[in-house]
Every structure is written in C-alpha cells, then in structure tokens.
Design a protein around this motif. Structure first.
Motif, PDB file in Angstrom:
ATOM      1  N   VAL A 149       0.851  -0.849  -0.090  1.00 27.31           N
ATOM      2  CA  VAL A 149       0.022  -0.083   0.035  1.00 27.31           C
ATOM      3  C   VAL A 149       0.700   1.341   0.427  1.00 27.31           C
ATOM      4  O   VAL A 149       1.647   1.615   0.677  1.00 27.31           O
ATOM      5  N   ASP A 150       0.700   2.424  -1.158  1.00 29.00           N
ATOM      6  CA  ASP A 150       1.652   3.003  -0.805  1.00 29.00           C
ATOM      7  C   ASP A 150       1.905   3.903   0.298  1.00 29.00           C
ATOM      8  O   ASP A 150       3.097   4.551   0.308  1.00 29.00           O
ATOM      9  N   TRP A 151       0.740   4.370   0.585  1.00 32.78           N
ATOM     10  CA  TRP A 151       0.565   5.415   1.604  1.00 32.78           C
ATOM     11  C   TRP A 151       1.174   4.390   3.366  1.00 32.78           C
ATOM     12  O   TRP A 151       1.790   5.373   3.753  1.00 32.78           O
ATOM     13  N   LEU A 152       0.920   3.669   2.377  1.00 32.87           N
ATOM     14  CA  LEU A 152       0.949   3.329   4.412  1.00 32.87           C
ATOM     15  C   LEU A 152       2.500   2.767   4.148  1.00 32.87           C
ATOM     16  O   LEU A 152       4.026   2.068   5.748  1.00 32.87           O
ATOM     17  N   GLY A 153       3.170   2.759   2.894  1.00 34.98           N
ATOM     18  CA  GLY A 153       4.739   2.183   3.424  1.00 34.98           C
ATOM     19  C   GLY A 153       5.339   1.110   3.184  1.00 34.98           C
ATOM     20  O   GLY A 153       4.648  -0.274   3.526  1.00 34.98           O
ATOM     21  N   ASP A 154       6.595   0.843   3.965  1.00 40.85           N
ATOM     22  CA  ASP A 154       6.469  -1.048   4.759  1.00 40.85           C
ATOM     23  C   ASP A 154       6.561  -0.631   6.244  1.00 40.85           C
ATOM     24  O   ASP A 154       5.923   0.290   6.890  1.00 40.85           O
ATOM     25  N   VAL A 155       6.574  -2.131   6.088  1.00 37.08           N
ATOM     26  CA  VAL A 155       5.970  -2.661   7.414  1.00 37.08           C
ATOM     27  C   VAL A 155       7.014  -3.132   8.516  1.00 37.08           C
ATOM     28  O   VAL A 155       7.452  -3.803   7.189  1.00 37.08           O
ATOM     29  N   PRO A 156       6.331  -3.597   9.499  1.00 37.92           N
ATOM     30  CA  PRO A 156       7.614  -5.274  10.174  1.00 37.92           C
ATOM     31  C   PRO A 156       7.359  -6.167   9.592  1.00 37.92           C
ATOM     32  O   PRO A 156       6.139  -6.354   9.219  1.00 37.92           O
ATOM     33  N   GLU A 157       8.255  -6.701   9.269  1.00 42.73           N
ATOM     34  CA  GLU A 157       8.504  -8.201   8.444  1.00 42.73           C
ATOM     35  C   GLU A 157       7.493  -9.167   8.837  1.00 42.73           C
ATOM     36  O   GLU A 157       7.275 -10.056   7.914  1.00 42.73           O
ATOM     37  N   HIS A 158       7.317  -9.484  10.219  1.00 43.30           N
ATOM     38  CA  HIS A 158       5.984 -10.761  10.715  1.00 43.30           C
ATOM     39  C   HIS A 158       4.968  -9.658  11.197  1.00 43.30           C
ATOM     40  O   HIS A 158       4.060 -10.217  11.689  1.00 43.30           O
ATOM     41  N   TRP A 159       4.731  -8.609  10.747  1.00 48.28           N
ATOM     42  CA  TRP A 159       3.338  -8.609  10.503  1.00 48.28           C
ATOM     43  C   TRP A 159       2.444  -8.683   8.986  1.00 48.28           C
ATOM     44  O   TRP A 159       2.687  -8.800   8.167  1.00 48.28           O
ATOM     45  N   GLU A 160       1.574  -8.776   9.504  1.00 53.88           N
ATOM     46  CA  GLU A 160       0.520  -8.937   8.422  1.00 53.88           C
ATOM     47  C   GLU A 160      -0.520  -7.130   7.921  1.00 53.88           C
ATOM     48  O   GLU A 160      -0.515  -6.523   8.889  1.00 53.88           O
ATOM     49  N   VAL A 161      -1.296  -7.274   6.919  1.00 53.12           N
ATOM     50  CA  VAL A 161      -1.834  -6.468   6.329  1.00 53.12           C
ATOM     51  C   VAL A 161      -2.974  -6.617   6.464  1.00 53.12           C
ATOM     52  O   VAL A 161      -3.198  -7.111   4.883  1.00 53.12           O
ATOM     53  N   LYS A 162      -4.152  -6.335   6.111  1.00 54.81           N
ATOM     54  CA  LYS A 162      -5.703  -6.480   6.432  1.00 54.81           C
ATOM     55  C   LYS A 162      -6.384  -5.248   6.419  1.00 54.81           C
ATOM     56  O   LYS A 162      -6.384  -4.838   6.617  1.00 54.81           O
ATOM     57  N   ARG A 163      -8.021  -6.151   5.903  1.00 58.53           N
ATOM     58  CA  ARG A 163      -8.358  -4.977   5.199  1.00 58.53           C
ATOM     59  C   ARG A 163      -9.873  -4.916   6.969  1.00 58.53           C
ATOM     60  O   ARG A 163      -9.432  -6.117   7.525  1.00 58.53           O
TER      61      ARG A 163
END
Length: 453
Positions: free
Chosen positions: A16-30
């Motif tokens: 997600v462009d506006w979110l950028g990078d997240v910690p490697e062990h996190w998920e990204v969900k709706r």
C-alpha cells in the motif's frame, strides 16, 4: 522511555503506497478481517430507566440506563452525527443507534490495541451519505490496517496506555490552570466594574454608598445605579430555519461563531430586514449557551458582516464606552449564570426582560475609559498566559497523535519499553480528540421567540 525507541530490525513492503513498509512479521489486512461493527440499539430518553450504565451516543456518554447491550471492555464508534469518533470503555455500556460497537464477541484481537488503531484510521472520512453525514460500515471495512501478532498487540496496548495516561494528566493540569486564570480574570473584571478598585490609585474609592443590590454591594458614591434597559436596547436576531441555509451567500452568525468557529451556514434570502445585519464592531449578547462558554457579550470582530441568529441579541443606543460596556456585561453574565445554575456547569437562558431588569453601577464616561484601559492591560497579560497553556495542550495532543501513528503502523518498536510497564492504566482511557462544538440548529417556536421579547 520514548527517546530510546528504535525501528524494527526488519521490514517488508506493505503493498500500500501510503502505508509504506511494515515490520516483517506483521500482516496487512482490511478492517473487515479484523473486527465487526455492530449497530447500536434505539433507546429514546423516555424509555431509559434509572441505573448506572452509561448510555453512549456518537459523541460520548449522553445519560444512564439500567441495562447494557455491550460486554466490557468495549469500543464505541460514532455512526451518525460525530461519525467516526472512537471511544473506549472499561465498563459495559448501552450503545444507541447513532453508533456501532465492538466487544470481544466481535473481534479476536486486543480491544485496547484496536481502539488505538481505529483512532489512527480517521474513520470520520469514511462517509457516502452527503445529506446526513455518517460512517459507512462497508467503506470502513475496506480500510487497510497493519496487524501485529496478538502478543505484540498487548505490548502496544500497555505502552500507549501509560503514555496516554501521562499526557491526559498533563492536559488536566493545564485545563485546571486555564480555569484558574479565567476565574482570576473574571474576579479582576468584577472588582473594577463594581467599583471595588479605583483605576487611578489601584485602591478602593474614598466614599461609597449602598447600591441596594446584593451582587453589587456598596458602590462609589458618585456612580449611577441603573437597569440595563435604561442603558441599551436589545434587538432580537432573525429566526432562521434549516430550509434557509445554503453553502454560500450571506453568513448566518450563530453562537459558536462568537467563540471563533469558522463553520458558517449561509443564506441567499433577500427579504431579511437590514436591522438583522451585524457589522464589524457591533456589540452582541448570546442569550442561550453553556455556563462559561457562548452565553454572554461579544464584539463582532470579523471583517465581514452577517445576519444575526435568533439566539443572539444586538445592542443599540448605548452611550457608554464600548470596551467598558463589554467588561460590564461579562460581570452581569457571571451574576446571571450563578443565579440560574447555582455555580453548576449547565445550559443558561436569559430573556430580554430578565436581562433588561438587571441592575448595574455606571461610572462617569471618563472613568469608564480609564477602567477599560486598565482592564485591557490586565486581560492582555492573562490572555497571553491562557494562550500559552492552550498551545501546550495543542502541542501535546499533536505529539500523542503522531506517536500513536508511529506505534500502530510499526515505525517504532515498543516491545522492550513496554515489558516492564503495568498492563492497564489506573484511569479510563480518554478520547483522542476534543468534543465536537455544539450546534445551535434548533428552530425557535413562536412561544419561545415570544419568551425573549
């Protein structure tokens, strides 16, 4: 604690462009994969029973009932009105039908972490209904949220709880300072406009006489005793209806606009008499409002005219010094507030006959000018201290908002800092933002309009 925070050791693209990078062990969900928003229930005021369960509307607690429709703890999200505003309660509540709610039945995640995450999401932008603004559940569900593991949610929860508690205590202290400064300012105004201090000497006047009025007491011997209706005329505002409102045209001056709000309604009506037009420098008096705010006297200091709302009087025909008269009316306002509310915070209304029959003490015009000059100097010093305290509150809130954003999006790692902190703060979690400003959108009935005559 905060200065030692560092980023996580490894990150990955969130996609997600506006979110950028997240910690490697996190998920990204709706959001719809993280929790469910449950509609609150209808509970009209007349059906509420005596009890100690808080009833929550879109802008927070609105009363009490003897039953809850949530478990504890829970999150309440504004659906209509102050939509998108997020609240957290450690106790069960009754969430009414202008809200959604979430408790442990509707998410497997840490509710306290979810509260901070939802506060960061700014759900007040998820609306499809332009006629009656509200939070669209499906659009909210489509929002993207970085999701840490459950044990890490607990660390984030603990860390932000402790920091928020410290910030809330700081804000309460500054608010108390603001209260004391305002009380001090009011006390100085009262002393000068009731003749307890001579502006030329800074001491009491040499001779006094009984005023015959309890709130005035003895007044300087050479001052006049008059009723406000002998000094000025109070002109009613115009009774606008919601159907008169437009997005452009001539501004309608409402109570909150006297307190600095730039949120105006407008009208394009051309049949409104010119007597209802307020020009810069006009002296106004809002006859309805909350104790300590809105209710009282104001000089219209904007550089544009507007039409007078029905909750405000315009003052005509006075010959006394305008600045002095404003200070005098502020003293009268406090007297009326105390008489009507007995010192308790609450809504205050005053009719034209009540206001006009209020007795005041009036010095000669040259003395009015001296008092006005002295009070302006005193007020400016106090106002500078008030502005400083308000800036500190605004800055600490900005810091809290930025910190929450950095923590819930994984820009900083709080696991180490949170390990030795208590799991829960000793106090209820306070909302992230200030209360929404009150609206004076009710129509005035013919009976009520007559009451201010």
């Amino acid at each position: 604690m905060i200065s030692n925070l560092k980023p996580y050791p490894r990150y990955k693209p969130s996609g997600v462009d506006w979110l950028g990078d997240v910690p490697e062990h996190w998920e990204v969900k709706r959001l719809k994969r993280i929790c469910f928003f449950i509609y609150g229930d209808s509970l009209p005021v007349e059906l509420r029973r005596v009890g100690n369960i808080s009833v929550y509307g879109s802008n927070g607690p609105v009363g009490y009932h003897d039953a809850a429709n949530t478990l504890a703890p829970c999150i309440i999200v504004g659906r209509k009105g102050s939509f998108g505003k997020v609240r957290y309660s450690k106790k069960p509540v009754f969430a009414i039908d202008t809200t959604y709610y979430i408790d442990k039945r509707y998410t497997s995640n840490n509710l306290n972490w979810l509260y901070y995450a939802l506060s960061w999401l700014r759900l007040d932008g998820a609306s499809r209904d332009s006629a009656v603004p509200g939070l669209d559940r499906e659009e909210a569900y489509a929002r993207i949220l970085p999701l840490p593991p459950h044990d890490e949610q607990k660390y984030i929860n603990n860390f932000l709880n402790v920091i928020s508690s410290k910030i809330n205590r700081f804000i309460r202290k500054r608010r108390r300072l603001i209260e004391l400064l305002n009380e001090y300012k009011q006390a100085i105004i009262n002393q000068y406009v009731t003749g307890k201090i001579d502006p030329r000497t800074g001491k009491p006047y040499p001779r006094y006489k009984p005023s015959g009025v309890d709130w005035l007491g003895d007044v300087p011997e050479h001052w006049d005793i008059k009723k406000l209706k002998q000094i000025t005329r109070f002109q009613n505002g115009f009774a606008f209806k919601p159907s008169d409102w437009e997005h452009e045209g001539v501004p309608i001056i409402r109570i909150q606009n006297l307190n600095g709000s730039r949120n105006f309604n407008y009208t394009k009506r051309t049949d409104i008499p010119s007597i209802f037009l307020v020009k810069p420098g006009d002296l106004l008096f809002s006859w309805s409002g909350n104790r300590g705010t809105s209710f009282g006297s104001y000089i219209w200091d904007r550089d544009f005219p507007g039409y007078l709302n029905q909750h405000i009087f315009k003052l005509h025909g006075y010959t006394c010094n305008k600045t002095y008269f404003v200070f005098l009316l502020r003293s009268v306002t406090r007297y009326i507030e105390d008489e009507k509310t007995h010192g308790i915070i609450g809504l205050v209304h005053v009719t034209k006959p009540e206001l006009g029959s209020t007795t005041v003490a009036l010095p000669p015009i040259l003395e009015q000018e001296e008092i006005a000059e002295r009070l302006m100097g005193e007020s400016n010093r106090i106002d500078a201290a008030l502005a400083s305290a308000q800036r500190e509150i605004a800055l600490i809130r900005e810091f809290r908002t930025r910190l929450i954003a950095d923590v819930v999006t994984g820009k900083v790692d709080v696991r180490k800092a949170a390990k030795n902190l208590p799991e829960e703060p000793e106090e209820e979690i306070e909302p992230m933002e200030e209360e929404a400003e009150p609206e004076d959108t009710t129509e005035v009935s013919e009976d009520k309009e007559a009451a201010v005559e």
